[in-house]
Design an enzyme around this catalytic site. Structure first.
Site, PDB file in Angstrom:
ATOM      1  N   ASN A 174       0.852  -1.324  -0.103  1.00  0.00           N
ATOM      2  CA  ASN A 174       0.100   0.086  -0.062  1.00  0.00           C
ATOM      3  C   ASN A 174       0.836   1.305   0.054  1.00  0.00           C
ATOM      4  O   ASN A 174       0.398   2.380  -0.504  1.00  0.00           O
ATOM      5  CB  ASN A 174      -1.037   0.065   1.146  1.00  0.00           C
ATOM      6  CG  ASN A 174      -0.325   0.078   2.530  1.00  0.00           C
ATOM      7  OD1 ASN A 174       0.793  -0.883   2.337  1.00  0.00           O
ATOM      8  ND2 ASN A 174      -0.761   0.341   3.719  1.00  0.00           N
TER       9      ASN A 174
ATOM     10  N   GLU B  20       3.407  -4.576  12.427  1.00  0.00           N
ATOM     11  CA  GLU B  20       2.630  -3.078  12.274  1.00  0.00           C
ATOM     12  C   GLU B  20       1.426  -3.859  11.559  1.00  0.00           C
ATOM     13  O   GLU B  20       1.696  -4.261  10.286  1.00  0.00           O
ATOM     14  CB  GLU B  20       3.323  -2.230  11.553  1.00  0.00           C
ATOM     15  CG  GLU B  20       2.825  -0.893  11.839  1.00  0.00           C
ATOM     16  CD  GLU B  20       1.757  -0.552  10.879  1.00  0.00           C
ATOM     17  OE1 GLU B  20       0.579  -0.760  11.108  1.00  0.00           O
ATOM     18  OE2 GLU B  20       2.309  -0.105   9.542  1.00  0.00           O
TER      19      GLU B  20
ATOM     20  N   CYS C  52      -3.502   1.530   6.680  1.00  0.00           N
ATOM     21  CA  CYS C  52      -3.745   1.009   7.876  1.00  0.00           C
ATOM     22  C   CYS C  52      -4.232   1.797   8.930  1.00  0.00           C
ATOM     23  O   CYS C  52      -5.013   1.352   9.822  1.00  0.00           O
ATOM     24  CB  CYS C  52      -2.489   0.218   8.571  1.00  0.00           C
ATOM     25  SG  CYS C  52      -0.953   1.302   8.900  1.00  0.00           S
TER      26      CYS C  52
ATOM     27  N   GLU D 257       7.972   1.398  16.710  1.00  0.00           N
ATOM     28  CA  GLU D 257       9.142   1.782  16.173  1.00  0.00           C
ATOM     29  C   GLU D 257       9.028   3.197  15.920  1.00  0.00           C
ATOM     30  O   GLU D 257       7.914   3.923  16.188  1.00  0.00           O
ATOM     31  CB  GLU D 257       9.207   1.212  14.532  1.00  0.00           C
ATOM     32  CG  GLU D 257       9.550  -0.321  14.745  1.00  0.00           C
ATOM     33  CD  GLU D 257       9.971  -0.981  13.656  1.00  0.00           C
ATOM     34  OE1 GLU D 257      10.965  -0.330  12.864  1.00  0.00           O
ATOM     35  OE2 GLU D 257       9.685  -2.027  13.191  1.00  0.00           O
TER      36      GLU D 257
HETATM   37  N1  NAI Z   1      -1.213  -2.975   7.942  1.00  0.00           N
HETATM   38  C1  NAI Z   1      -1.032  -2.675   6.885  1.00  0.00           C
HETATM   39  O1  NAI Z   1      -0.332  -1.720   6.586  1.00  0.00           O
HETATM   40  C2  NAI Z   1      -1.384  -3.576   5.867  1.00  0.00           C
HETATM   41  C3  NAI Z   1      -2.436  -4.462   5.807  1.00  0.00           C
HETATM   42  N2  NAI Z   1      -2.876  -5.426   4.841  1.00  0.00           N
HETATM   43  C4  NAI Z   1      -4.035  -6.245   5.161  1.00  0.00           C
HETATM   44  O2  NAI Z   1      -3.917  -7.368   4.762  1.00  0.00           O
HETATM   45  C5  NAI Z   1      -4.995  -7.658   3.757  1.00  0.00           C
HETATM   46  C6  NAI Z   1      -4.079  -8.879   2.601  1.00  0.00           C
HETATM   47  O3  NAI Z   1      -3.231  -8.178   2.153  1.00  0.00           O
HETATM   48  P1  NAI Z   1      -2.025  -8.874   1.813  1.00  0.00           P
HETATM   49  O4  NAI Z   1      -1.378  -8.528   0.471  1.00  0.00           O
HETATM   50  O5  NAI Z   1      -2.434 -10.409   1.345  1.00  0.00           O
HETATM   51  O6  NAI Z   1      -0.893  -8.820   3.050  1.00  0.00           O
HETATM   52  P2  NAI Z   1       0.067  -9.863   3.487  1.00  0.00           P
HETATM   53  O7  NAI Z   1       0.052  -9.417   4.910  1.00  0.00           O
HETATM   54  O8  NAI Z   1      -0.043 -11.336   3.081  1.00  0.00           O
HETATM   55  O9  NAI Z   1       1.482  -9.464   2.685  1.00  0.00           O
HETATM   56  C7  NAI Z   1       2.428  -8.149   3.171  1.00  0.00           C
HETATM   57  C8  NAI Z   1       3.539  -9.035   2.919  1.00  0.00           C
HETATM   58  O10 NAI Z   1       3.757 -10.258   3.624  1.00  0.00           O
HETATM   59  C9  NAI Z   1       4.365 -11.289   2.596  1.00  0.00           C
HETATM   60  N3  NAI Z   1       4.144 -12.804   3.286  1.00  0.00           N
HETATM   61  C10 NAI Z   1       2.994 -13.201   3.017  1.00  0.00           C
HETATM   62  N4  NAI Z   1       2.965 -14.329   3.560  1.00  0.00           N
HETATM   63  C11 NAI Z   1       4.199 -14.451   4.252  1.00  0.00           C
HETATM   64  C12 NAI Z   1       4.765 -15.490   4.814  1.00  0.00           C
HETATM   65  N5  NAI Z   1       4.085 -16.622   5.203  1.00  0.00           N
HETATM   66  N6  NAI Z   1       5.931 -15.322   5.506  1.00  0.00           N
HETATM   67  C13 NAI Z   1       6.689 -14.108   5.130  1.00  0.00           C
HETATM   68  N7  NAI Z   1       6.058 -13.278   4.381  1.00  0.00           N
HETATM   69  C14 NAI Z   1       4.922 -13.571   3.801  1.00  0.00           C
HETATM   70  C15 NAI Z   1       3.905 -10.787   1.376  1.00  0.00           C
HETATM   71  O11 NAI Z   1       4.792 -11.363   0.532  1.00  0.00           O
HETATM   72  C16 NAI Z   1       4.112  -9.220   1.478  1.00  0.00           C
HETATM   73  O12 NAI Z   1       5.432  -8.982   1.260  1.00  0.00           O
HETATM   74  C17 NAI Z   1      -5.458  -6.507   3.306  1.00  0.00           C
HETATM   75  O13 NAI Z   1      -6.641  -6.727   2.580  1.00  0.00           O
HETATM   76  C18 NAI Z   1      -5.473  -5.514   4.576  1.00  0.00           C
HETATM   77  O14 NAI Z   1      -6.466  -5.730   5.350  1.00  0.00           O
HETATM   78  C19 NAI Z   1      -2.432  -5.310   3.679  1.00  0.00           C
HETATM   79  C20 NAI Z   1      -1.226  -4.437   3.533  1.00  0.00           C
HETATM   80  C21 NAI Z   1      -0.871  -3.635   4.226  1.00  0.00           C
HETATM   81  O1  LIG Z   2       2.755   6.930   6.308  1.00  0.00           O
HETATM   82  C1  LIG Z   2       3.147   6.351   7.603  1.00  0.00           C
HETATM   83  O2  LIG Z   2       3.635   7.240   8.610  1.00  0.00           O
HETATM   84  C2  LIG Z   2       2.390   5.344   8.054  1.00  0.00           C
HETATM   85  C3  LIG Z   2       1.645   4.724   7.257  1.00  0.00           C
HETATM   86  C4  LIG Z   2       1.228   3.463   7.460  1.00  0.00           C
HETATM   87  C5  LIG Z   2       0.272   2.789   6.732  1.00  0.00           C
HETATM   88  O3  LIG Z   2      -0.142   3.457   5.631  1.00  0.00           O
HETATM   89  C6  LIG Z   2       0.380   1.400   6.725  1.00  0.00           C
HETATM   90  O4  LIG Z   2       0.844   0.473   7.300  1.00  0.00           O
HETATM   91  O5  LIG Z   2      -0.768   1.063   6.054  1.00  0.00           O
END
Ligand code: NAI
Ligand SMILES: O=C(O)/C=C/C=C(\O)C(=O)O
Length: 488
Positions: free
Chosen positions: A158, A256, A289, A461
């Protein structure tokens, strides 16, 4: 033979891994697709256990010399990386927008300057990092932040480069070596960062960048016993898998994760300001997020708030994120769009009402949506959607507002709109959140602790908290003066 080079708006991106200061190909690849128009941008090297092992080995080999590099020299190199980012802001911005669909104007003027700032800030903070010696019965205690070793950093799509460098910069400043694995939906700017860091003089192996799927290379990285820290931003289910891998070696983790943050609007608030804050929650097509996706509005103000919100939200322009006049771009991936629409259709089927939106747009766009008549225990109120989908509920008094605000499994952020300082001082201590904003939103300072409570994360962090995480803190206790022998 797979071509591991992508050209985006004239910018060449090498899509092989960057390991030990060299470009390394993989036998397999995956296709990177732009969310703007669904166009295939090209092939990305798809790493697995072998590439994970090679990257951690390179980081382990490079670690001792980097850890021993004087702080001032490490800081100088990190400032040189920031210079490189600043020189390439235009290129980084267009590549990031093409790759993840977020607004070009935000990348140019907000995000990429923040990427450079991430390096400058942690370089400078490193030089101020100090703890005054203190005495115990005449003995001297000296606290130091010792580099921990190779760090694995796993980042989402994102805000790819922004969130990656928010980890890379403190990890490197602390004297660690790094293996960065960007998300497979938006891998390009991490590869450009590898080029920039090398040009800035960062020694080979100190920063390694590998690409691939989480279940393949991600797990191989997080379970590697030579890894000393793992920092992850992403979803809760993935965090659980990473925590299981990390448990094998008891590798310290920083997580996070998601949010379902509230915007509390009290009737005494400046309603125009509250509406401005509310409309901001559609930023990045809702893929933030920190977004305050649950509006909680005092009953007496709800009708007027909703009227003004609808006026403003329906004036937002949705379209190509490269167009300077666009306010909302596409969502990242067809799978994510499917997920967003699933949440909305299930909510509508169970009695929610769409004040605006409630359906897909063309291509990979989702209509900005506000749902009301939603139950507190419903999925749409409890789960992170990560799209331009907001809900509105009302409350009768402060106690009810706080109860609703805190009633999810998350605790990342909360925003309060009120005209009363006394009310703000009463309400904010009762909110469960890592960050609380009062009459403002997304004011971020790298000095502040950043992270979430409950399922929104583990650890903090930012500023010294980043160094606390990326370092082995040590206390050295020396006996009272007089023990020194001069062997000169
Ligand atoms: N807190 C945040 O900033 C974010 C939250 N999300 C949430 O997650 C949902 C799903 O998005 P995804 O792209 O599927 O997120 P994800 O959490 O699966 O992916 C984030 C990262 O984790 C890696 N990853 C996935 N499985 C892994 C594993 N088993 N071991 C190590 N690394 C791994 C991915 O390759 C990517 O680099 C979204 O709909 C949203 O709700 C997604 C992106 C950012
Ligand atoms: O921009 C920031 O300081 C933090 C952004 C965090 C997110 O947008 C996220 O983890 O989704």
């Amino acid at each position: 033979m797979t071509e591991h080079r992508i050209t985006v708006a004239g910018v060449a991106v090498d899509t092989r891994h960057w390991i030990g200061g060299e470009r390394i190909a993989s036998a397999d690849s995956f296709t990177d697709v732009s969310p703007i128009d669904g166009r295939a941008l090209g092939e990305i090297a798809r790493g697995g256990p072998a590439e994970a092992a090679a990257a951690v080995a390179a980081a382990k080999a490079a670690f001792p010399a980097w850890a021993a590099t004087p702080r001032a020299e490490r800081a100088r190199i990190l400032h040189a990386v920031a210079d490189g980012v600043e020189k390439r802001i235009e290129e980084l911005a267009i590549v990031e927008t093409t790759d993840n669909g977020a607004l070009l104007r935000s990348h140019r003027r907000g995000v990429m300057p923040r990427v450079a700032h991430n390096f400058r800030f942690f370089a400078d903070w490193l030089l101020t990092l100090d703890h005054e010696d203190f005495e115990t019965r005449g003995h001297t205690n000296r606290v130091s932040w010792d580099p921990a070793g190779p760090c694995v950093l796993i980042t989402p799509w994102n805000a790819p480069l922004m969130l990656a460098t928010w980890k890379v910069a403190p990890a490197l400043a602390a004297g660690n070596s790094v293996v960065l694995k960007p998300a497979e939906w938006s891998p390009l700017t991490a590869s450009l960062l590898a080029d920039i860091a090398a040009e800035a003089g960062l020694p080979a192996g100190v920063l390694n960048v590998v690409q691939g799927y989480g279940a393949e290379i991600g797990e191989a990285l997080t379970s590697n016993p030579d890894v000393r820290r793992i920092s992850f931003t992403g979803s809760v289910p993935t965090a659980r898998r990473i925590a299981e891998s990390a448990a094998l070696n008891l590798t310290p983790l920083s997580l996070e994760l998601g949010g379902k943050s509230p915007l509390l609007v009290f009737a005494d608030a400046d309603l125009d300001l509250a509406v401005d804050l509310a409309v901001e929650q559609y930023d990045n097509a809702g893929q933030v997020c920190l977004a305050a996706t649950r509006f909680l509005v005092e009953e007496s103000a709800a009708e007027e708030f909703t009227r003004r919100f609808v006026d403003k939200a329906t004036a937002l322009r949705q379209g190509d994120p490269r167009d300077e006049t666009t306010d909302i771009g596409p969502n990242i991936h067809p799978r994510q769009l499917e997920k967003i629409d699933g949440f909305v259709q299930r909510a509508l089927a169970s009695g929610a009402r769409a004040v605006i939106g409630g359906h897909r747009g063309d291509g990979q766009y989702y209509a900005p949506t506000l749902l009301t008549d939603v139950r507190q225990d419903s999925e749409i109120v409890q789960e992170e959607v990560f799209g331009p989908v907001l809900t509105l509920q009302t409350f009768a008094d402060e106690d009810e507002a706080i109860r609703l605000a805190n009633d999810t499994r998350f605790g990342l952020a909360a925003t309060v709109a009120t005209g009363s300082r006394e009310r703000a001082d009463r309400v904010t201590p009762r909110l469960v959140a890592g960050t609380v904003w009062v009459n403002c939103f997304f004011v971020r300072d790298l000095q502040a602790p950043f992270g979430g409570s409950r399922l929104s994360g583990v650890g903090r962090e930012g500023g010294t908290w980043s160094f606390d995480f990326y370092c082995d803190l040590k206390n050295t206790v020396s006996a009272p003066k007089g023990w020194e022998h001069n062997h000169g």
